[in-house]
Design an enzyme around this catalytic site. Structure first.
Site, PDB file in Angstrom:
ATOM      1  N   HIS A  20       0.350  -0.745  -0.412  1.00  0.00           N
ATOM      2  CA  HIS A  20      -0.054   0.132   0.023  1.00  0.00           C
ATOM      3  C   HIS A  20       0.910   1.651  -0.206  1.00  0.00           C
ATOM      4  O   HIS A  20       0.721   1.553  -0.351  1.00  0.00           O
ATOM      5  CB  HIS A  20      -1.196  -0.017   1.062  1.00  0.00           C
ATOM      6  CG  HIS A  20      -1.822  -0.803   1.365  1.00  0.00           C
ATOM      7  ND1 HIS A  20      -2.697  -1.662   2.235  1.00  0.00           N
ATOM      8  CD2 HIS A  20      -2.609  -1.081   0.241  1.00  0.00           C
ATOM      9  CE1 HIS A  20      -3.178  -2.805   2.064  1.00  0.00           C
ATOM     10  NE2 HIS A  20      -3.284  -2.880   0.908  1.00  0.00           N
ATOM     11  N   LYS A  46     -18.518  -9.228   8.861  1.00  0.00           N
ATOM     12  CA  LYS A  46     -17.014  -9.892   8.529  1.00  0.00           C
ATOM     13  C   LYS A  46     -15.979  -8.726   9.403  1.00  0.00           C
ATOM     14  O   LYS A  46     -16.055  -7.590   9.005  1.00  0.00           O
ATOM     15  CB  LYS A  46     -16.202 -10.377   7.875  1.00  0.00           C
ATOM     16  CG  LYS A  46     -16.751 -11.087   6.753  1.00  0.00           C
ATOM     17  CD  LYS A  46     -15.087 -12.034   5.729  1.00  0.00           C
ATOM     18  CE  LYS A  46     -16.616 -13.727   4.891  1.00  0.00           C
ATOM     19  NZ  LYS A  46     -17.289 -12.781   4.842  1.00  0.00           N
ATOM     20  N   ARG A  95      -2.663  -6.335  -8.418  1.00  0.00           N
ATOM     21  CA  ARG A  95      -1.271  -7.618  -7.513  1.00  0.00           C
ATOM     22  C   ARG A  95      -1.367  -8.662  -8.389  1.00  0.00           C
ATOM     23  O   ARG A  95      -0.845  -8.697  -9.220  1.00  0.00           O
ATOM     24  CB  ARG A  95      -1.850  -8.053  -6.364  1.00  0.00           C
ATOM     25  CG  ARG A  95      -1.196  -6.545  -5.173  1.00  0.00           C
ATOM     26  CD  ARG A  95      -1.826  -7.563  -4.174  1.00  0.00           C
ATOM     27  NE  ARG A  95      -3.308  -7.669  -3.755  1.00  0.00           N
ATOM     28  CZ  ARG A  95      -3.985  -8.654  -3.344  1.00  0.00           C
ATOM     29  NH1 ARG A  95      -3.333  -8.366  -2.102  1.00  0.00           N
ATOM     30  NH2 ARG A  95      -5.153  -8.069  -3.376  1.00  0.00           N
ATOM     31  N   SER A 133      -2.673  -7.348   3.139  1.00  0.00           N
ATOM     32  CA  SER A 133      -3.256  -7.636   4.407  1.00  0.00           C
ATOM     33  C   SER A 133      -3.112  -8.685   5.066  1.00  0.00           C
ATOM     34  O   SER A 133      -3.494  -8.958   5.764  1.00  0.00           O
ATOM     35  CB  SER A 133      -4.377  -6.002   4.433  1.00  0.00           C
ATOM     36  OG  SER A 133      -3.841  -5.653   4.083  1.00  0.00           O
TER      37      SER A 133
END
Length: 273
Positions: A20, A46, A95, A133
């Site tokens: 990041h 969540k 990514r 993450s």
């Protein structure tokens, strides 16, 4: 004097990683000021490892040397938040190719909602191309060393919450296991070229309506390292189990080892505070 160009880097940042950091700092090639926006929803099912306030604080500490970074949190539509902040540019990191379909769809929808919004995709630095993450959370939870992947202030928080295995009196070759999790396998696995693809598959699996949560792990057998999804399913049965097994392996490149699925009644609190 030209108008200030404001960009937004949105995400969950749970926690912020060096990947990041790389994307955000490179955003200044296109913007005068960058808002790092922690997205959350009051109805989010969540819960995160860190609270929204903690994530904003970690971002602020990470960019203490950069006054052009403005950490904030928001809920609701990104375009509404951007318009309220005077931002017309969204910066997103990609990514892997598997990221593109979702991000492309979101970029088109955001432009449909507000034609003043543009989205720019940045490829990560090669050394961060596998980093996420969720992988950092899993490694930290299992007592692994995440120092190469997060800023110093984030590392301190993770070590406070999850002491390294050696400090906790655990063997450095294994860690608390769930359905055969092997810490050393995970610690070696970041360097494997297909881990990033599997992380994206795990993220898609977690969004499946039949899944409460899912965690990517690995196990070792005589054939070497094998990917493994630990899945907490809402319902169990031959048809639903078969559907999830098919969904987990869908669209994976042929060179990726076929993942196994182990169904569990609960998962370690990898995502909980």
């Amino acid at each position: 004097m030209s108008a200030e160009r404001v960009a937004i880097c949105p995400g969950s940042f749970d926690p912020i990683t060096l990947g990041h950091d790389d994307i955000i700092r490179r955003s200044f090639r296109m913007a005068d000021r960058v808002i790092v926006a922690v997205a959350y929803s009051a109805t989010q099912v969540k819960s995160g490892m860190f609270t929204v306030e903690e994530r904003v604080e970690m971002i602020r500490d990470t960019f203490a040397d950069e006054p052009r970074v403005q950490p904030m949190s928001f809920q609701g539509l990104l375009v509404d938040f951007a318009r309220a902040q005077g931002a017309s540019l969204i910066v997103r990191g990609l990514r892997a190719v598997s990221d593109f379909e979702y991000e492309f769809q979101m970029a088109l929808m955001n432009r449909r909602l507000w034609d003043g919004m543009e989205t720019v995709f940045l490829a990560p630095d090669l050394e961060h191309s596998y980093l996420s993450s969720s992988l950092v959370r899993q490694i930290a939870q299992l007592g692994g060393d995440v120092s190469p992947f997060v800023p110093a202030n984030v590392l301190a928080r993770l070590r406070h919450r999850f002491p390294p295995a050696a400090e906790a009196g655990q063997s450095t070759s294994t860690a608390p296991q769930a359905a055969g999790m092997i810490k050393d396998s995970i610690l070696r696995a970041y360097e494997d070229r297909w881990v990033g693809v599997l992380l994206q598959a795990n993220a898609r699996l977690r969004e499946h309506p039949g899944v409460v949560d899912a965690v990517l792990s690995f196990r070792e057998d005589a054939g070497g390292l094998r990917p493994l999804f630990l899945v907490h399913a809402r319902e169990r049965g031959p048809a639903s189990d078969a559907d999830l097994r098919d969904y987990a392996g869908r669209d994976l490149p042929s060179e990726v080892p076929p993942p196994e699925i182990h169904f569990v009644d609960h998962l370690p609190a990898l995502h909980a505070a």
